[in-house]
Design a protein around this motif. Sequence first.
Motif, PDB file in Angstrom:
ATOM      1  N   ARG A 107       1.854   5.259   1.067  1.00 41.52           N
ATOM      2  CA  ARG A 107       2.062   5.842   2.261  1.00 41.52           C
ATOM      3  C   ARG A 107       1.822   7.222   2.022  1.00 41.52           C
ATOM      4  O   ARG A 107       2.450   7.725   0.962  1.00 41.52           O
ATOM      5  CB  ARG A 107       3.269   5.577   2.902  1.00 41.52           C
ATOM      6  CG  ARG A 107       3.227   3.788   3.587  1.00 41.52           C
ATOM      7  CD  ARG A 107       4.623   3.580   4.138  1.00 41.52           C
ATOM      8  NE  ARG A 107       5.991   3.927   3.472  1.00 41.52           N
ATOM      9  CZ  ARG A 107       6.942   3.524   3.911  1.00 41.52           C
ATOM     10  NH1 ARG A 107       7.074   3.362   5.247  1.00 41.52           N
ATOM     11  NH2 ARG A 107       8.155   3.749   3.070  1.00 41.52           N
ATOM     12  N   SER A 162      -0.737   4.262   6.157  1.00 38.57           N
ATOM     13  CA  SER A 162      -1.502   3.911   4.811  1.00 38.57           C
ATOM     14  C   SER A 162      -2.991   3.501   5.491  1.00 38.57           C
ATOM     15  O   SER A 162      -3.286   3.324   6.559  1.00 38.57           O
ATOM     16  CB  SER A 162      -0.942   2.527   4.310  1.00 38.57           C
ATOM     17  OG  SER A 162       0.361   2.574   3.745  1.00 38.57           O
ATOM     18  N   ALA A 174       0.728  -1.038   0.129  1.00 38.28           N
ATOM     19  CA  ALA A 174      -0.208   0.120  -0.036  1.00 38.28           C
ATOM     20  C   ALA A 174       0.906   1.132   0.081  1.00 38.28           C
ATOM     21  O   ALA A 174       1.918   1.271   0.597  1.00 38.28           O
ATOM     22  CB  ALA A 174      -0.756   0.064   1.123  1.00 38.28           C
ATOM     23  N   ASP A 188      -7.003   1.492  -1.866  1.00 35.05           N
ATOM     24  CA  ASP A 188      -5.802   1.904  -1.322  1.00 35.05           C
ATOM     25  C   ASP A 188      -6.084   3.421  -1.161  1.00 35.05           C
ATOM     26  O   ASP A 188      -6.100   3.970  -2.486  1.00 35.05           O
ATOM     27  CB  ASP A 188      -4.550   1.735  -2.135  1.00 35.05           C
ATOM     28  CG  ASP A 188      -3.090   2.284  -1.525  1.00 35.05           C
ATOM     29  OD1 ASP A 188      -3.383   3.244  -0.618  1.00 35.05           O
ATOM     30  OD2 ASP A 188      -2.123   1.871  -1.792  1.00 35.05           O
TER      31      ASP A 188
END
Length: 298
Positions: free
Chosen positions: A207, A213, A205, A282
């Motif tokens: 950041r 995240s 994922a 995400d």
Amino acid sequence: MKRGCQLIAVAMVLVFILLFVYPFKETYATSDLPEPATWAFPDVIECARKIAPRNIEGRIFDQLGLAYSRSEVKKLPIATMSSDDLQKYADIVTTAYPDAVFRQFPVSCKEIPIDQMNETSIANIAYVAHNAIDKSTRERAESCLKEIQKRLTKGHPNTFEANAIWLKGEVTLEERKKKDPRATVDELEIGNDQVVTLYVTYRGAARDKMNRSTISYRLNVFKPDGKPFNDLLDPDTENVCGEGVVPDEHMHDWGISRDAVALSFSKEDDQGIYTFKVIIKDHISGEEVTRVTKIILK
């Protein structure tokens, strides 16, 4: 024989380049640790074969000392794989002598030229991180692998991976942690009195500036006639499955949703094939992964 030795050397490029490119760097007492009688080809492979004829999955090492073909290994997402996944691709010499092999590495892996490394050489480091006898060697190998993967992904977007995993019955968090995080189920058959559990796994994922995240998912369910079935779960509900600070050392680890959704059908529900579509998002990158599973109600 000369040509064969050259092929073997290419297959194990990092381990044996380091034997000659970098000076020997002893970091601990070695007298009690296994070491081959010779590092010369092909004797070192046969020496290792006496100790480790198979890899950790039980595959027999071939004449080059490899358990997987080069074409198989070339397809691996080395930069984002966990060390646990990577270690099975290690070569025969590393499998037999992890401490001795890693003794040849430089103190800092920042010195290692990435362009001289192949997939097997990186897998070797992962194997050492898990299996070296000496604790300090395991720790150094783990740090080395993270450094290399960080360099491999520098300047490139993260590869976001996610899965929606369905299992029959109610499954505890500890049980879910033991399952393969990459496993997917395309089709599942249940009865009215059975429960199915959904949970999500993910890694890679993006950041934000604070290294945070956020991963969530939505669940859309469709009846056998194709119409939305919202009685089980609101399709607009964002179920958070991962949120918080992600340190560099855990960037490539698989995460798992702590909460799971347990679903069951009532006797009034129509029999047939229900479509469960899980959209995993995400929130930092905006990237989404969709997983679809057919659940057959008998």
